[in-house]
Design an enzyme around this catalytic site. Structure first.
Site, PDB file in Angstrom:
ATOM      1  CG  ASP A   1     -23.779  34.098  -5.497  1.00  0.00           C
ATOM      2  OD1 ASP A   1     -24.058  35.682  -6.365  1.00  0.00           O
ATOM      3  OD2 ASP A   1     -24.150  34.379  -5.010  1.00  0.00           O
TER       4      ASP A   1
ATOM      5  CD  GLU B   1     -28.435  34.880  -3.232  1.00  0.00           C
ATOM      6  OE1 GLU B   1     -29.553  35.613  -3.900  1.00  0.00           O
ATOM      7  OE2 GLU B   1     -27.765  34.000  -4.397  1.00  0.00           O
TER       8      GLU B   1
ATOM      9  CG  ASP C   1     -40.231  41.565  -5.680  1.00  0.00           C
ATOM     10  OD1 ASP C   1     -41.125  41.060  -5.893  1.00  0.00           O
ATOM     11  OD2 ASP C   1     -39.827  42.871  -6.658  1.00  0.00           O
TER      12      ASP C   1
ATOM     13  CG  HIS D   1     -30.755  32.900  -7.114  1.00  0.00           C
ATOM     14  ND1 HIS D   1     -30.210  34.158  -7.545  1.00  0.00           N
ATOM     15  CD2 HIS D   1     -31.745  32.554  -7.340  1.00  0.00           C
ATOM     16  CE1 HIS D   1     -30.405  34.171  -9.017  1.00  0.00           C
ATOM     17  NE2 HIS D   1     -31.372  33.151  -9.278  1.00  0.00           N
TER      18      HIS D   1
END
Length: 235
Positions: free
Chosen positions: A7, A9, A52, A152
């Site tokens: 994963d 970001e 955001d 997250h």
């Protein structure tokens, strides 16, 4: 079989518009068990995150300014991923960002490094048509504890996704660390000859058959008639 659950970001949603990776988390599975050999890096993207995106991951420009740039961790990442199957939720997003970072450094794209890419979002849509299939929704549906996921984070999300993947593929009820409980010859368990046992055959009664048919009808309705067993029965 070696698999890497991955994963990232990022500073925003568009690698093509200059957004960069700011965190990467990888969890290694060997024969569907966690090995503990994970890879995790925060990365200085040399730019600010969109507002955001910052609300999602909480990784500020100040925090990331002291972290290594992607070039410093790229070769370690490539060797870690090499020849493994990588498992990603919404793979085109993460693969697109990785390919852009690799291209900046003259490295080959992801598909030339790994043995394959498995998208758990595609899997989830096939298993749960018409349902919400984000990571949080899948954790709730499959009984995976995501109570620590307030923001997250790449490594935490990779760990959750590993558990979700195992549950979706029905391989294990829970992930176990491989701490030497097996040898090169195989697991250290006594073999049992099941042919010595005469197992009873229990047939379903009328009430159980009716309840089973009700469940199948409900699933068939939810999938809009796309269930395999109905197609096989009609063939």
């Amino acid at each position: 079989m070696r698999q890497i659950v991955l994963d990232t970001e990022t500073t925003g949603l568009s690698a093509e518009s200059g957004d960069r990776i700011i965190e990467i988390g990888c969890v290694e599975l060997l024969n569907r068990k966690l090995t503990g050999r994970n890879l995790h890096h925060y990365i200085n993207p040399e730019r600010d995150s969109h507002e955001d995106a910052l609300k999602v991951h909480g990784l500020t420009t100040e925090f990331l300014s002291t972290k290594p740039k992607f070039a410093a961790i790229a070769h370690e990442l490539v060797e870690y991923l090499r020849d493994a199957e990588i498992i990603i939720h919404n793979a085109p997003f993460d693969v697109g960002f990785l390919n852009k970072e690799f291209d900046r450094l003259g490295l080959p794209p992801v598909t030339q490094i790994v043995d394959g890419v498995l998208d758990t979002l595609v899997m989830a849509k096939e298993l749960f048509p018409g349902k919400r299939n984000g990571l949080d929704a899948l954790c709730d549906r499959l009984g995976v504890d995501n109570s620590g996921r307030t923001l997250h984070g790449a490594l935490l999300d990779a760990e959750l996704l590993a558990d979700v993947y195992i549950n979706m593929t029905r391989g294990q009820d829970a992930l176990l660390m491989d701490e030497g409980g097996s040898t090169e010859e195989g697991p250290a368990h006594e073999a049992v000859d099941l042919s010595r046992f005469e197992l009873p055959v229990l047939l379903a009664n009328d009430q159980e058959l009716a309840a089973h048919e009700g469940v199948l009808t409900g699933i068939d309705k939810d999938s809009k008639g796309k269930t395999v067993w109905r197609a096989c029965a009609a063939a």
